[in-house]
Design a protein around this motif. Sequence first.
Motif, PDB file in Angstrom:
ATOM      1  N   ASN A  10       0.856  -1.187   0.000  1.00  0.00           N
ATOM      2  CA  ASN A  10       0.000   0.000   0.000  1.00  0.00           C
ATOM      3  C   ASN A  10       0.890   1.235   0.000  1.00  0.00           C
ATOM      4  O   ASN A  10       2.091   1.141   0.317  1.00  0.00           O
ATOM      5  CB  ASN A  10      -0.887   0.006   1.246  1.00  0.00           C
ATOM      6  CG  ASN A  10      -1.908  -1.126   1.209  1.00  0.00           C
ATOM      7  OD1 ASN A  10      -2.417  -1.466   0.138  1.00  0.00           O
ATOM      8  ND2 ASN A  10      -2.199  -1.715   2.359  1.00  0.00           N
ATOM      9  N   ARG A  17       4.233   0.668   1.976  1.00  0.00           N
ATOM     10  CA  ARG A  17       4.269  -0.197   3.163  1.00  0.00           C
ATOM     11  C   ARG A  17       3.668  -1.554   2.826  1.00  0.00           C
ATOM     12  O   ARG A  17       2.571  -1.626   2.250  1.00  0.00           O
ATOM     13  CB  ARG A  17       3.410   0.392   4.278  1.00  0.00           C
ATOM     14  CG  ARG A  17       3.919   1.721   4.783  1.00  0.00           C
ATOM     15  CD  ARG A  17       3.170   2.063   6.056  1.00  0.00           C
ATOM     16  NE  ARG A  17       3.308   3.484   6.323  1.00  0.00           N
ATOM     17  CZ  ARG A  17       2.574   4.150   7.194  1.00  0.00           C
ATOM     18  NH1 ARG A  17       1.628   3.526   7.868  1.00  0.00           N
ATOM     19  NH2 ARG A  17       2.768   5.429   7.387  1.00  0.00           N
ATOM     20  N   SER A  19       1.569  -4.695   3.417  1.00  0.00           N
ATOM     21  CA  SER A  19       0.357  -4.857   4.216  1.00  0.00           C
ATOM     22  C   SER A  19       0.536  -6.001   5.212  1.00  0.00           C
ATOM     23  O   SER A  19       1.245  -6.969   4.923  1.00  0.00           O
ATOM     24  CB  SER A  19      -0.822  -5.157   3.290  1.00  0.00           C
ATOM     25  OG  SER A  19      -1.952  -5.499   4.046  1.00  0.00           O
ATOM     26  N   SER A  42      -6.397  -5.496   2.642  1.00  0.00           N
ATOM     27  CA  SER A  42      -5.917  -4.656   3.755  1.00  0.00           C
ATOM     28  C   SER A  42      -6.949  -4.593   4.870  1.00  0.00           C
ATOM     29  O   SER A  42      -8.132  -4.344   4.618  1.00  0.00           O
ATOM     30  CB  SER A  42      -5.611  -3.246   3.250  1.00  0.00           C
ATOM     31  OG  SER A  42      -4.645  -3.306   2.234  1.00  0.00           O
ATOM     32  N   GLU A  46      -5.215  -0.729   8.550  1.00  0.00           N
ATOM     33  CA  GLU A  46      -4.458  -0.020   7.504  1.00  0.00           C
ATOM     34  C   GLU A  46      -5.288   1.097   6.868  1.00  0.00           C
ATOM     35  O   GLU A  46      -4.757   2.137   6.494  1.00  0.00           O
ATOM     36  CB  GLU A  46      -3.913  -1.026   6.486  1.00  0.00           C
ATOM     37  CG  GLU A  46      -2.751  -1.785   7.116  1.00  0.00           C
ATOM     38  CD  GLU A  46      -2.315  -3.042   6.389  1.00  0.00           C
ATOM     39  OE1 GLU A  46      -2.786  -3.298   5.261  1.00  0.00           O
ATOM     40  OE2 GLU A  46      -1.502  -3.781   6.970  1.00  0.00           O
ATOM     41  N   GLU A  49      -4.828   3.785   9.345  1.00  0.00           N
ATOM     42  CA  GLU A  49      -3.534   4.489   9.198  1.00  0.00           C
ATOM     43  C   GLU A  49      -3.608   5.493   8.059  1.00  0.00           C
ATOM     44  O   GLU A  49      -3.153   6.635   8.183  1.00  0.00           O
ATOM     45  CB  GLU A  49      -2.421   3.494   8.864  1.00  0.00           C
ATOM     46  CG  GLU A  49      -1.861   2.755  10.053  1.00  0.00           C
ATOM     47  CD  GLU A  49      -0.893   1.666   9.587  1.00  0.00           C
ATOM     48  OE1 GLU A  49      -0.146   1.892   8.613  1.00  0.00           O
ATOM     49  OE2 GLU A  49      -0.917   0.583  10.177  1.00  0.00           O
ATOM     50  N   VAL A 206      -4.827   2.119  -0.901  1.00  0.00           N
ATOM     51  CA  VAL A 206      -5.076   1.007   0.023  1.00  0.00           C
ATOM     52  C   VAL A 206      -5.730  -0.110  -0.779  1.00  0.00           C
ATOM     53  O   VAL A 206      -6.851   0.036  -1.278  1.00  0.00           O
ATOM     54  CB  VAL A 206      -5.998   1.444   1.186  1.00  0.00           C
ATOM     55  CG1 VAL A 206      -6.142   0.307   2.190  1.00  0.00           C
ATOM     56  CG2 VAL A 206      -5.454   2.684   1.868  1.00  0.00           C
TER      57      VAL A 206
END
Length: 493
Positions: A10, A17, A19, A42, A46, A49, A206
Motif C-alpha cells: 500500500n 508499506r 500490508s 488490507s 491499515e 492508518e 489502500v
Amino acid sequence: MSIPVHTLPNFIGGEWRASSAADTLGFLNPATAEMLGRVPISPASEVDEAARAAVAASIEWRRVPAMERIQPLFKLKGLLEQHFEDLSRTITLECGKTLAESRGEMQRAIENVETACGIPILMQGYLSEDIARGIDEYMVRQPLGVAAVIAPFNFPGMIPFWFLPYAIACGNAFLVKPSEKVPLTMHMVFRLIEQIGLPKGVVSLVNGAKETVDSILDHPAIRAVSFVGSTPVAKYVYARAAANGKRAQCHGGAKNPIVVLPDADMEMTAQISADSAFGCAGQRCLAASIAVTVGEAGAPFTDAIVSQAEKRKVGNGLDEGVQMGPVITAESRRRIETIVQKGLDAGARAVVDGRGPKIPGHEDGFFLRPTVLDNIAPGAEISRTEIFGPVLSLLHVETVDEAIGLVNSGTYGNMACLFTSSGAAARKFRNEVEAGNIGINIGVAAPVAAFPFSGARESFFGDLHGQGRDAVEFFTQEKVVVERWPREWSRKF
Ligand code: NAD
C-alpha cells in the motif's frame, strides 16, 4: 517502469508499506491466465492508518492556495504522458482490453487531470452586495477533509481519475481503493504520484476487497465516498455510507439500449454499434447491450451487425490488429455463457454464437467471441440483466414511440443511443429517454472530462456525478456568510 510480481504494497502517509493482511488474492492476465501478482486484503487498521495520515495532511493542504495545489497536477500530467505506453500496456496486461482501448483510457485519465487544473476558477464562490441595507452575503467553497474512491475492474487507469485530481485540487486528502482484480495500474500510477511533490498523506493507495471497503465506509474521518461498480454493490455502498453520515456518489451497472431508425446510415450504424457492444469485450458501463430496430431497419441492421460481429478479430490485446480481448476472469466468462444459454432456452436465437472459442496460442485465456441474439421477447430476462460481456440482443418494434417505451421500461439508465438522420426524432429521443448519457449517432456516449459522467435510475445513486464541475461540488462544502456593515460605520472612512 518495471512491473512488480509480488504482493503489492500500500502507499500510506507518503511511503510504500507492506500490508499486514492475513489474506491475499492473486490477480491474472486474462489473456493467458498467468498470475501477475497478489493483492492484500488490507485490514481496518491499515485503512485507519491511511485515514489518520490523510486527516493530518488535509489540515495543512487546505491552506495551500488553490493555484499552488494544482502545480503537482501539472507534474502528474507530464509524468502520465511520459509513461503513457507503459501504463497503457499495464492496463492491457491486467484487464485484457486492446492497447488502442487502453491508450484511449489513459487519454481520458489525463484529460481529467487537465480539467482539475482549472480548480482555481471552478472552485470560486460568489458574493451579493446589499441583499438588505448594509448587508452582504457570500458563499465560499471549502474542502471536505478526507474522501475516498472505490473503483471497478473495467477502467483501472481512468476511473480513479474521475475523482482524484478534483478531490486534491479542491484541498482534500484522498484514498484510492482499486479493484482487487486489476490493482497494478494504480500501483504504477502511484509510483508517479510519489514524484510530484504532494505532501505526505495527501493521497494514499489502500488495496483490498469487501472488508477493506467496509472499513472505508465505517471510518469516521472519511467524509465522502465515490463508488463505481455494479448496482447491488453501489446500493450497498450508498446505504452504508449514508448511514454513517457520509456524502456518497455511487455509479452502478447498466443495460444500454441503442435504437436504430430506418433512415440511419446502416453501415456506419452497424460499425459504431459493434464497437460499442464488443469493444472492451462488452465490459464497459457504456456498452450497447440491446439494439432496438424500428420498422424496416430490422433486416439491414441485422445483416450488417452480424457481419461486423463475425469479422471482429479476437485475441491478446497486446497483439497488433486485435480488436477484442478476453473478459476479465474465467468465472465472468462462465457467467456470460450461462446468461446466453438461459436466453436461448427462453426462445432466443443465436445469429452469431461466440461461446467456447479457441484462440491459437492463448488456450488458457478467458476469451469469448461476439454474440448476437435475435428473437428476444420484450421483458425476457436476457433483455433486462446486465451481461457485461460481448453480447448484443436484437429487438424489433414498429414505431419510435414503442422504441422509447422499451428503452424506458428497463431499470437502468446509464446510456441510450439513437441512430437516425432525422433531427426531429433525435430531439424527441433526447427529450423523452430516461438515461444519464445520450448518444445521437454515437455508440459510446462518454462525456469528456469537463462534463459530468451522468447516470440515472439504477445506474446512479446520489446527486453529483464524477468529473468536471460536479466533482468540484462533490468535494467541497458550501459555506454562506451573511455580513452586516452598518452605513454609519463606513461614514468614518
Ligand atoms: P463490483 O461491484 O464487483 O466491484 C466494484 C468495487 O467494489 C471493487 O473495488 C470491489 O472490491 C468492491 N466490492 C465488490 N463487492 C463488494 C461488496 N460486496 N461489498 C463492498 N465492496 C465490494 O464491480 P466490477 O465487477 O469491478 O465492475 C463492473 C461493474 O461496474 C459493472 O456493473 C459496470 O456496469 C459497472 N461500472 C459502472 C460505471 C458507471 O459509470 N456507471 C463505470 C464502470 C463500471
